[in-house]
Motif scaffolding. Structure first.
Motif, PDB file in Angstrom:
ATOM      1  N   ALA A  83     -49.812 -68.301  41.699  1.00 46.50           N
ATOM      2  CA  ALA A  83     -50.101 -66.826  41.231  1.00 46.50           C
ATOM      3  C   ALA A  83     -50.988 -66.548  42.063  1.00 46.50           C
ATOM      4  CB  ALA A  83     -50.869 -67.157  40.528  1.00 46.50           C
ATOM      5  N   ALA A  84     -52.072 -66.258  43.006  1.00 47.96           N
ATOM      6  CA  ALA A  84     -52.507 -65.636  44.423  1.00 47.96           C
ATOM      7  C   ALA A  84     -51.522 -64.920  44.856  1.00 47.96           C
ATOM      8  CB  ALA A  84     -52.934 -66.584  44.792  1.00 47.96           C
ATOM      9  N   ALA A  85     -50.254 -65.637  45.173  1.00 48.92           N
ATOM     10  CA  ALA A  85     -49.792 -64.940  46.000  1.00 48.92           C
ATOM     11  C   ALA A  85     -48.647 -63.396  45.485  1.00 48.92           C
ATOM     12  CB  ALA A  85     -48.399 -65.683  46.621  1.00 48.92           C
ATOM     13  N   THR A  86     -48.846 -63.896  44.216  1.00 50.50           N
ATOM     14  CA  THR A  86     -48.009 -62.362  43.271  1.00 50.50           C
ATOM     15  C   THR A  86     -48.972 -61.597  41.808  1.00 50.50           C
ATOM     16  OG1 THR A  86     -47.536 -63.977  41.732  1.00 50.50           O
ATOM     17  CG2 THR A  86     -45.691 -63.976  43.084  1.00 50.50           C
ATOM     18  N   ARG A  87     -50.695 -62.007  42.267  1.00 52.49           N
ATOM     19  CA  ARG A  87     -51.004 -61.366  41.853  1.00 52.49           C
ATOM     20  C   ARG A  87     -52.754 -60.572  42.355  1.00 52.49           C
ATOM     21  NH1 ARG A  87     -51.648 -64.210  35.578  1.00 52.49           N
ATOM     22  NH2 ARG A  87     -49.659 -63.978  34.704  1.00 52.49           N
ATOM     23  N   THR A  88     -52.369 -61.497  43.462  1.00 52.10           N
ATOM     24  CA  THR A  88     -53.769 -60.261  44.949  1.00 52.10           C
ATOM     25  C   THR A  88     -53.028 -60.217  46.193  1.00 52.10           C
ATOM     26  OG1 THR A  88     -54.325 -63.274  45.629  1.00 52.10           O
ATOM     27  CG2 THR A  88     -54.754 -62.751  43.582  1.00 52.10           C
ATOM     28  N   PRO A  89     -53.733 -59.921  47.015  1.00 53.10           N
ATOM     29  CA  PRO A  89     -53.626 -59.853  48.124  1.00 53.10           C
ATOM     30  C   PRO A  89     -53.222 -61.208  49.470  1.00 53.10           C
ATOM     31  CG  PRO A  89     -55.413 -59.077  48.080  1.00 53.10           C
ATOM     32  CD  PRO A  89     -54.487 -59.386  46.329  1.00 53.10           C
ATOM     33  N   ALA A  91     -52.502 -65.197  50.748  1.00 50.43           N
ATOM     34  CA  ALA A  91     -51.891 -66.390  50.194  1.00 50.43           C
ATOM     35  C   ALA A  91     -53.086 -67.870  51.421  1.00 50.43           C
ATOM     36  CB  ALA A  91     -50.659 -66.072  50.884  1.00 50.43           C
ATOM     37  N   LEU A  92     -53.069 -68.458  50.012  1.00 50.51           N
ATOM     38  CA  LEU A  92     -53.751 -68.894  50.272  1.00 50.51           C
ATOM     39  C   LEU A  92     -53.414 -70.565  50.825  1.00 50.51           C
ATOM     40  CD1 LEU A  92     -54.977 -69.462  46.378  1.00 50.51           C
ATOM     41  CD2 LEU A  92     -56.245 -68.475  47.888  1.00 50.51           C
ATOM     42  N   SER A  93     -53.893 -71.123  51.396  1.00 53.54           N
ATOM     43  CA  SER A  93     -53.756 -72.243  51.919  1.00 53.54           C
ATOM     44  C   SER A  93     -53.705 -73.382  51.538  1.00 53.54           C
ATOM     45  CB  SER A  93     -55.129 -72.897  53.487  1.00 53.54           C
ATOM     46  OG  SER A  93     -54.965 -73.978  54.021  1.00 53.54           O
ATOM     47  N   ALA A  94     -52.387 -74.372  51.615  1.00 52.94           N
ATOM     48  CA  ALA A  94     -52.356 -75.382  50.784  1.00 52.94           C
ATOM     49  C   ALA A  94     -52.915 -76.586  51.731  1.00 52.94           C
ATOM     50  CB  ALA A  94     -50.890 -75.759  50.378  1.00 52.94           C
ATOM     51  N   ASP A  95     -53.756 -76.168  52.256  1.00 52.16           N
ATOM     52  CA  ASP A  95     -53.869 -77.951  53.245  1.00 52.16           C
ATOM     53  C   ASP A  95     -54.968 -78.604  52.089  1.00 52.16           C
ATOM     54  OD1 ASP A  95     -56.173 -79.341  54.614  1.00 52.16           O
ATOM     55  OD2 ASP A  95     -56.581 -78.037  56.264  1.00 52.16           O
ATOM     56  N   PRO A  96     -54.683 -80.030  52.305  1.00 51.99           N
ATOM     57  CA  PRO A  96     -54.597 -80.712  50.961  1.00 51.99           C
ATOM     58  C   PRO A  96     -55.998 -80.450  50.621  1.00 51.99           C
ATOM     59  CG  PRO A  96     -53.490 -82.075  53.193  1.00 51.99           C
ATOM     60  CD  PRO A  96     -52.742 -80.575  52.926  1.00 51.99           C
ATOM     61  N   GLY A 118     -61.142 -72.020  53.538  1.00 52.97           N
ATOM     62  CA  GLY A 118     -60.177 -72.212  54.879  1.00 52.97           C
ATOM     63  C   GLY A 118     -59.532 -71.361  55.704  1.00 52.97           C
ATOM     64  N   ASP A 119     -58.341 -72.070  55.710  1.00 52.30           N
ATOM     65  CA  ASP A 119     -57.046 -70.808  56.398  1.00 52.30           C
ATOM     66  C   ASP A 119     -56.882 -70.344  55.648  1.00 52.30           C
ATOM     67  OD1 ASP A 119     -56.164 -69.091  58.178  1.00 52.30           O
ATOM     68  OD2 ASP A 119     -54.306 -70.416  58.997  1.00 52.30           O
ATOM     69  N   HIS A 120     -57.443 -69.396  54.051  1.00 56.96           N
ATOM     70  CA  HIS A 120     -57.260 -68.684  53.570  1.00 56.96           C
ATOM     71  C   HIS A 120     -56.450 -67.224  53.665  1.00 56.96           C
ATOM     72  CE1 HIS A 120     -57.829 -72.040  50.884  1.00 56.96           C
ATOM     73  NE2 HIS A 120     -59.452 -71.838  51.292  1.00 56.96           N
ATOM     74  N   ARG A 121     -55.242 -66.374  54.015  1.00 56.75           N
ATOM     75  CA  ARG A 121     -55.258 -64.763  54.802  1.00 56.75           C
ATOM     76  C   ARG A 121     -54.731 -64.460  53.753  1.00 56.75           C
ATOM     77  NH1 ARG A 121     -51.011 -67.431  59.088  1.00 56.75           N
ATOM     78  NH2 ARG A 121     -52.045 -69.258  59.537  1.00 56.75           N
ATOM     79  N   ARG A 122     -55.767 -63.238  54.129  1.00 56.55           N
ATOM     80  CA  ARG A 122     -55.127 -61.695  53.112  1.00 56.55           C
ATOM     81  C   ARG A 122     -53.495 -61.178  54.008  1.00 56.55           C
ATOM     82  NH1 ARG A 122     -57.845 -57.765  50.853  1.00 56.55           N
ATOM     83  NH2 ARG A 122     -56.749 -55.978  50.356  1.00 56.55           N
ATOM     84  N   VAL A 123     -52.525 -61.037  53.229  1.00 52.43           N
ATOM     85  CA  VAL A 123     -51.481 -60.352  53.776  1.00 52.43           C
ATOM     86  C   VAL A 123     -51.222 -58.692  52.689  1.00 52.43           C
ATOM     87  CG1 VAL A 123     -48.629 -60.729  54.338  1.00 52.43           C
ATOM     88  CG2 VAL A 123     -50.582 -62.652  54.745  1.00 52.43           C
ATOM     89  N   ASP A 124     -50.599 -58.309  53.103  1.00 54.78           N
ATOM     90  CA  ASP A 124     -50.655 -56.694  52.249  1.00 54.78           C
ATOM     91  C   ASP A 124     -49.392 -56.626  52.374  1.00 54.78           C
ATOM     92  OD1 ASP A 124     -53.666 -55.593  52.838  1.00 54.78           O
ATOM     93  OD2 ASP A 124     -53.244 -54.491  54.679  1.00 54.78           O
ATOM     94  N   ASP A 125     -48.061 -57.376  53.086  1.00 55.46           N
ATOM     95  CA  ASP A 125     -46.921 -57.551  52.229  1.00 55.46           C
ATOM     96  C   ASP A 125     -46.273 -57.982  51.540  1.00 55.46           C
ATOM     97  OD1 ASP A 125     -44.336 -56.205  53.515  1.00 55.46           O
ATOM     98  OD2 ASP A 125     -43.778 -58.014  52.977  1.00 55.46           O
ATOM     99  N   ASP A 126     -46.242 -58.122  49.759  1.00 59.09           N
ATOM    100  CA  ASP A 126     -45.967 -58.721  49.249  1.00 59.09           C
ATOM    101  C   ASP A 126     -44.698 -59.899  49.905  1.00 59.09           C
ATOM    102  OD1 ASP A 126     -47.460 -56.992  47.319  1.00 59.09           O
ATOM    103  OD2 ASP A 126     -45.729 -56.131  46.846  1.00 59.09           O
ATOM    104  N   ILE A 127     -43.895 -58.990  49.855  1.00 57.57           N
ATOM    105  CA  ILE A 127     -42.688 -60.624  50.077  1.00 57.57           C
ATOM    106  C   ILE A 127     -43.331 -61.603  51.630  1.00 57.57           C
ATOM    107  CG2 ILE A 127     -40.563 -60.556  51.379  1.00 57.57           C
ATOM    108  CD1 ILE A 127     -39.510 -57.584  50.828  1.00 57.57           C
TER     109      ILE A 127
END
Length: 204
Positions: A83-89, A91-96, A118-127
């Motif tokens: 949801a974060a990757a498709t609806r926001t800018p 990519a949330l870290s999946a570090d458990p 954590g290492d959550h990243r803002r990535v402007d390119d959707d793909i």
């Protein structure tokens, strides 16, 4: 955690009908199932889920409690990260170590997910963002699935198929599409008077 990311996660928590999402600050306790301790917690969860299933249905088919617990472990991660990757800018870290899951107290299914800074990243390119999110999810979820201490045999197709299924199902929900055909089986068809669920691999 930046104010922007905190706002993004808060908004996700309001938009996902199937799951509450919250941010954890330093000092906040984990919810009931910290993903970093999933393998320690899973055996007791499987046993309790088996007992609960027997109370409800009179039986607990072999493999079903493990299948549901695995699904419940990885589905919240797939749901929130996709949801974060498709609806926001972001990519949330999946570090458990950053994630924990809250369960419904009676029936033991996920109702909340909590994420830490954590290492959550803002990535402007959707793909690029979706690819990065999937890679992180897949690495963590594969590790959880592979190491799940199931009391009954689970094939690699069942374990890793469940990981892929939860991601594809989360994307389908976000798009308002029908459930995709699954690789894994939750075994719900084996309960009295139950039919295979949508997408069940046993229907093909």
């Amino acid at each position: 955690m930046s104010a922007e990311l905190r706002d993004v996660i808060t908004q996700l928590g309001r938009s996902l009908a199937v799951l509450q999402v919250r941010v954890a600050d330093d000092g906040d306790p984990d919810l009931g199932i910290p993903l970093a301790r999933a393998h320690e917690i899973a055996p007791g969860w499987i046993d309790t889920y088996r007992e609960l299933t027997i109370e409800q249905w009179g039986t607990a088919p072999p493999g079903m409690p493990s299948a549901f617990v695995l699904q419940y472990l990885v589905d919240p991660l797939a749901t929130v990260i996709s949801a974060a990757a498709t609806r926001t800018p972001f990519a949330l870290s999946a570090d458990p170590s950053l994630w924990s899951i809250g369960l419904e107290p009676t029936y033991l299914y996920p109702v909340a997910a909590q994420v830490r800074a954590g290492d959550h990243r803002r990535v402007d390119d959707d793909i690029e963002r979706l690819d990065l999110a999937y890679e992180g999810y897949r690495a963590t979820a594969d590790q959880i699935a592979t190491a799940l201490p199931s009391p009954t045999r689970m094939s690699s197709r069942q374990r890793l198929g469940m990981v892929e299924d939860m991601w594809e199902m989360s994307l389908a929900r976000l798009a308002g599409a029908p459930p995709p055909e699954r690789l894994s089986c939750c075994l719900i068809y084996s309960l009295p008077d139950c039919q295979p669920c949508a997408g069940c691999p046993r229907q093909t």
